[in-house]
Design a protein around this motif. Structure first.
Motif, PDB file in Angstrom:
ATOM      1  N   ILE A 130      -0.787   2.182  -7.751  1.00 17.83           N
ATOM      2  CA  ILE A 130      -2.184   2.032  -7.350  1.00 17.83           C
ATOM      3  C   ILE A 130      -2.232   1.152  -6.110  1.00 17.83           C
ATOM      4  O   ILE A 130      -1.245   0.494  -5.767  1.00 17.83           O
ATOM      5  CB  ILE A 130      -3.045   1.404  -8.464  1.00 17.83           C
ATOM      6  N   GLY A 131      -3.362   1.139  -5.445  1.00 18.58           N
ATOM      7  CA  GLY A 131      -3.502   0.318  -4.248  1.00 18.58           C
ATOM      8  C   GLY A 131      -4.896  -0.251  -4.125  1.00 18.58           C
ATOM      9  O   GLY A 131      -5.800   0.089  -4.895  1.00 18.58           O
ATOM     10  N   GLY A 132      -5.054  -1.144  -3.180  1.00 19.80           N
ATOM     11  CA  GLY A 132      -6.361  -1.746  -2.939  1.00 19.80           C
ATOM     12  C   GLY A 132      -7.041  -1.146  -1.723  1.00 19.80           C
ATOM     13  O   GLY A 132      -6.571  -0.157  -1.157  1.00 19.80           O
ATOM     14  N   TYR A 133      -8.152  -1.755  -1.351  1.00 21.71           N
ATOM     15  CA  TYR A 133      -8.907  -1.303  -0.185  1.00 21.71           C
ATOM     16  C   TYR A 133      -8.491  -2.080   1.056  1.00 21.71           C
ATOM     17  O   TYR A 133      -7.881  -3.148   0.964  1.00 21.71           O
ATOM     18  CB  TYR A 133     -10.403  -1.478  -0.447  1.00 21.71           C
ATOM     19  N   SER A 134      -8.851  -1.567   2.232  1.00 21.95           N
ATOM     20  CA  SER A 134      -8.432  -2.169   3.506  1.00 21.95           C
ATOM     21  C   SER A 134      -9.024  -3.551   3.726  1.00 21.95           C
ATOM     22  O   SER A 134      -8.524  -4.320   4.538  1.00 21.95           O
ATOM     23  CB  SER A 134      -8.815  -1.244   4.678  1.00 21.95           C
ATOM     24  N   ASP A 135     -10.094  -3.874   3.007  1.00 21.19           N
ATOM     25  CA  ASP A 135     -10.706  -5.196   3.159  1.00 21.19           C
ATOM     26  C   ASP A 135     -10.068  -6.239   2.252  1.00 21.19           C
ATOM     27  O   ASP A 135     -10.571  -7.363   2.133  1.00 21.19           O
ATOM     28  CB  ASP A 135     -12.208  -5.132   2.906  1.00 21.19           C
ATOM     29  N   GLY A 136      -8.947  -5.868   1.592  1.00 21.28           N
ATOM     30  CA  GLY A 136      -8.240  -6.818   0.749  1.00 21.28           C
ATOM     31  C   GLY A 136      -8.747  -6.910  -0.672  1.00 21.28           C
ATOM     32  O   GLY A 136      -8.302  -7.769  -1.437  1.00 21.28           O
ATOM     33  N   THR A 137      -9.651  -6.023  -1.041  1.00 24.38           N
ATOM     34  CA  THR A 137     -10.181  -6.021  -2.415  1.00 24.38           C
ATOM     35  C   THR A 137      -9.544  -4.892  -3.221  1.00 24.38           C
ATOM     36  O   THR A 137      -8.971  -3.953  -2.666  1.00 24.38           O
ATOM     37  CB  THR A 137     -11.700  -5.852  -2.429  1.00 24.38           C
TER      38      THR A 137
END
Length: 492
Positions: A53-60
């Motif tokens: 899984i991964g996060g969003y580009s804004d670090g969230t």
């Protein structure tokens, strides 16, 4: 130390967003909205580090966002390392090849892990429900499917035949979820990214210690029988299943370890009776905790376990001696246990008597096949012999056993009734038993000679309901047991 089989104290939830596009970025950095105090934090960071899984580009990470059916398919396909390079079009009208989740959905559908709606859609953008996710997890991770009728479900909103019932019960039994509350699962609610991460990690951990044996491992098409002969039913579960969708053919068995200990397990292509070795296999089951995880291993064996010989008694037993039928004395004082139940599985570790100290049978342990005579001395001084023929009975771990109480004579009193008249004994019947009659009381006596049976007829009898006397003699070696029974007509 944390056990591998853990109970997840949160809700059942699945599927997260994953690094399928620029929107999601795989990251091993700390997400600003996933502090370590969150119950799903450990799972989130573990799966992110593995690029599941991964996060969003804004670090969230946005743990409260919902998961779609398309995202769930992509995440799980990646987690179980499903080959998505060459896939067959599943034919869902709302999943064109240009869809970002097409390959994952197609691969999962081809493996019968997922299916669509009745109208031909898959609904890739629909939020996935807790019930749907339970079914996908069970199929994707090849989890044991517990029988809904054999294992009690705690959830009032999950009834037999509601669609995902068996799979919900499975993830509950494996400790993957405890539900939304003690008695509610909420199968139609959607799940979030944070919940999904925790669910995926918990499923992976629950799957790890499970050992699966398949009929194909033995070059069989199915298992006709299996047996878990361990005394402690809390040691492991043996759950039958099938690799064929919607099939009742038992072609695999999941062994789920529950606690440390040693047990037994056997499988066979036949039901009973000393089959050829190629048709059965017996194992010792060893369960040990290794680095905080339960590890189950199987060891092939041809051993038989000590088998209780169950001897029915009516009086208090004082002593039991044991010899072979050819006269070899084995013991003058055999250890025995007392039991009320006639079940072989009872009274293993403790005696069972009623409030008056009485019991229905005694048990003595037999550890090898043979032909034995047990002599039971009762408290009143009477001695009774019991013949025992003990044989190996693969694929069972226990010997098959025939036990016969010695009773060389029997009597039957028909009373001073003039209706029965004279009696006729068949020719050569005296080779089986010698029958005598007291003419004044019509008391019949039979003394056993050898195994067999015959009927005594009364040709002058005027009682239409009285048909005669049946005489039966059973024999095990020198031990004979005779019975006489009145044969009557039963008007239905």
């Amino acid at each position: 130390m944390r056990k591998k089989l853990i109970m997840v104290l949160g809700a059942l939830l699945l599927a997260c967003g994953l690094p399928l596009s620029g929107t999601f970025a795989a990251s091993t950095e700390r997400f600003s909205d996933v502090p370590s105090s969150k119950h799903f934090a450990e799972a989130v960071y573990n799966l992110a580090e593995r690029n599941i899984i991964g996060g969003y580009s804004d670090g969230t990470f946005k743990p409260g966002n919902s998961i779609t059916r398309g995202q769930a398919a992509a995440i799980i396909a990646k987690m179980i390392k499903l080959d998505t390079s060459k896939v067959k079009d599943p034919g869902f009208k709302d999943v064109p090849k240009a869809n970002g989740y097409y390959k994952a959905i197609a691969a999962m559908a081809e493996k019968s892990i997922i299916s669509g709606y009745g109208d031909g859609r898959y609904g890739p953008n629909d939020p996935i429900t807790r019930g749907q996710m339970a079914s996908i997890l069970v199929k994707a991770f090849d989890l044991p499917r517990y029988d809904f009728t054999s294992y009690k479900s705690p959830f009032e909103d999950v009834k037999l035949g509601t669609g995902h019932d068996q799979n919900i019960l499975t993830i509950y039994r494996l400790g993957i979820t405890t539900g939304k509350s003690a008695d509610r699962f909420s199968p139609n609610e959607s799940i979030t990214r944070g919940q999904a991460a925790k669910m995926l990690k918990a499923t992976e951990e629950a799957k790890a210690p499970i050992v699966t044996v398949r009929a194909s491992d033995y070059k069989w098409e199915q298992f006709k029988m299996f047996d878990s002969n361990h005394k402690d039913t809390g040691l492991f579960h043996a759950v039958v299943g099938s690799d064929k969708p919607n099939s009742r053919t038992a072609d695999k068995i999941h062994l789920v370890p529950l606690q440390e200990g040693t047990g037994t397990f056997s499988v066979a292509l036949v039901y009973s009776g000393n089959p050829d070795k190629k048709y059965y296999q017996k194992y010792y089951v060893y369960i040990k905790e290794v680095d905080g995880e339960l590890k189950l291993t199987l060891e092939e064996t041809e051993d038989f376990l000590t088998t209780p010989a169950i001897i029915s008694v009516k009086e208090q037993v004082q002593n039991v001696s044991l010899s072979t039928m050819d006269g070899k004395k084995l013991s003058d004082n055999v250890k025995f246990s007392k039991c009320l139940s006639n079940s072989p599985s009872d009274c293993y570790d403790a005696e069972e008597v009623n409030q008056d100290g009485k019991y229905n049978n005694i048990r003595i342990g037999i550890d090898k096949p043979g032909r034995y005579i047990a002599t039971v001395r009762f408290a009143d001084g009477e001695e009774v012999r019991y013949g025992m023929v003990v044989e190996s009975s693969a694929p069972s771990f226990y010997f098959s056993m025939r036990i016969l109480e010695e009773k060389t004579s029997a009597t039957l009193n028909l009373g001073a009734d003039g209706k029965i008249g004279r009696h006729v004994i068949p020719k050569d019947a005296e080779q089986i038993a010698v029958v005598t009659r007291d003419p004044e009381s019509n008391l019949f006596r039979a003394d056993a000679k050898k195994a067999g049976s015959f009927s005594i007829k009364f040709p002058d009898n005027t009682d239409n309901y009285f048909l005669g006397i049946n005489v039966y003699v059973e024999q095990l070696g020198p031990i004979m047991n005779i019975g006489m029974y009145k044969d009557v007509y039963v008007d239905h």
